[in-house]
Enzyme design. Structure first.
Site, short mmCIF file in Angstrom:
data_model
loop_
_atom_site.label_atom_id
_atom_site.label_comp_id
_atom_site.label_asym_id
_atom_site.label_seq_id
_atom_site.Cartn_x
_atom_site.Cartn_y
_atom_site.Cartn_z
CG ASP A 160 -3.85 5.03 -1.73
OD1 ASP A 160 -3.17 4.01 -1.51
OD2 ASP A 160 -4.81 5.36 -1.02
CG ASP A 190 -1.82 1.18 1.35
OD1 ASP A 190 -1.95 1.92 0.35
OD2 ASP A 190 -2.41 1.37 2.42
#
Length: 407
Positions: A298, A112
């Protein structure tokens, strides 16, 4: 940013940032392949939107929160001395997992770029919580060291989260090792994490300034391993309907078309954040977003959230598209979706094919859009919808992000 809760352990001394020691590898680059995992319920688009709002600590509009069916009254259940926080599972979506080794033990993890914690399921949790997971056992690692007095707590997108203790151990990702990497050992997790038996934790690839360890933040794996790599970079090669990969220390030029275009980031908030001030829809002219919010790149978010004016300009060009009662844009599933072009930095325009703008099937032959409004939150979040169209380079030394279309 992340949402924190509860009181953290107070101590009479400061814990220094651990001096993690990366081990140089022969080729000084390594690749980590991602495995797709599809939830049987299919995609839940509103829950995906709810997840983004929670991840960044934004106030969730009631109409979104109600539709996502996220539990508001969180209860605690004790199990063998440890807690489990209940939250109704939210997003039923496809996730991508990558193997890593912690103290020689293999775990399947989510990577992530929008967070900075490396946390794992472990033997501090009761067997009923860890059932189905690969579990890290610090007692079986000769290299584990507890970090006395350190605690962490983090809340993720769908209302799920975890908290616990901290130690250090050898982390091996694709052959590159960090000998003293901070490892966050969960002692409390929400139901949605416990029930997601495919994932054994998370590897945050943002900047250490948003790491949640207290009283002293810790560096990410990438920050620790970066000095040993051939190039101080990692790349995300995440594709539509096929496996993807992350590669550290090398840029594989066979995976993208044309030159890479780099843009400076603003890391002050701990994210890979770029300017994004213009856009175009289909074959239309380039338009300016005069009060553009900064955009975060992201990989841990599935949707693309843009400023409201940008989103409305796109869906206005799709026949039958409308805003639903929960504030999301949907359209007839048979509609022809135009490509979307978005500025990433001052010179590069990324093209997202129209097919990627279809995120999820709803009821009555309608589908939910892959780009939704950020509802004035002051940040644009570019997640999986963008990544599936672009090869992305994260350059930690030069504080830049590079983009090019997939080959």
């Amino acid at each position: 940013m992340h949402t924190f809760g509860g009181n953290l352990l107070s101590v009479l001394f400061l814990i220094p940032r651990v001096l993690a020691a990366p081990t140089k590898i022969e080729e000084n680059s390594f690749v980590v392949h991602r495995r797709a995992v599809t939830s049987p319920g299919g995609r839940n688009g509103v829950a995906a939107l709810d997840k983004v709002f929670r991840k960044y600590g934004w106030a969730i509009p009631e109409r979104i929160n109600n539709k996502a069916h996220v539990t508001q009254n969180i209860s605690i259940k004790q199990a063998e001395g440890e807690g489990i926080v209940r939250a109704t599972p939210g997003e039923a979506d496809t996730s991508f997992l990558s193997p890593i080794k912690v103290g020689g033990q293999t775990l399947m993890m989510n990577f992530d770029t929008g967070s900075s914690d490396l946390w794992v399921f472990n033997t501090n949790l009761s067997p009923q919580i860890t059932r189905g997971h690969a579990v890290y056992d610090p007692k079986k690692s000769s290299t584990f060291k507890p970090m006395n007095g350190a605690r962490w707590k983090i809340t993720y997108g769908d209302g799920s989260g975890a908290s616990g203790n901290v130690g250090t151990d050898v982390v091996n990702i694709g052959g590159a090792k960090v000998a003293n990497q901070a490892i966050e050992l969960a002692t409390t997790v929400t139901d949605s994490f416990a029930e997601d038996v495919d994932s054994d934790g998370l590897v945050g690839l943002g900047f250490g300034s948003i790491n949640t360890v207290k009283p002293q933040q810790q560096k990410t794996f990438f920050e620790n391993v970066m000095p040993t790599l051939d190039k101080p970079v990692f790349t995300a090669n995440l594709r539509h309907h096929t496996l993807g990969s992350y590669e550290f220390g090398r840029i594989d030029s066979t995976q993208f078309k044309g030159p890479l275009t780099y843009t400076k980031i603003d890391p002050s908030r701990g994210f890979w954040q770029v300017e994004s001030t213009s856009f175009a829809v289909g074959d239309g002219v380039k338009q300016t977003n005069p009060n553009a919010s900064p955009a975060i790149i992201d990989s841990g978010t599935t949707l693309m959230l843009a400023d409201d004016g940008v989103v409305r300009s796109y869906w206005r060009q799709v026949e039958g598209a409308k805003m639903d009662e929960e504030g999301t844009f949907s359209f007839p599933c048979v509609a022809d979706l135009p490509d979307f072009h978005i500025a990433l930095g001052p010179t590069y325009m990324a093209t997202i094919p129209g097919e990627l703008m279809n995120f999820a099937t709803l009821a009555r032959n309608r589908c939910m859009g892959g780009m939704q409004s950020n509802q004035g939150q002051g940040m644009q979040i570019y997640g999986g919808v963008l990544f599936k169209s672009q090869f992305v380079v994260f350059d930690g030394a030069n504080k830049t992000v590079g983009f090019a279309p997939h080959a």
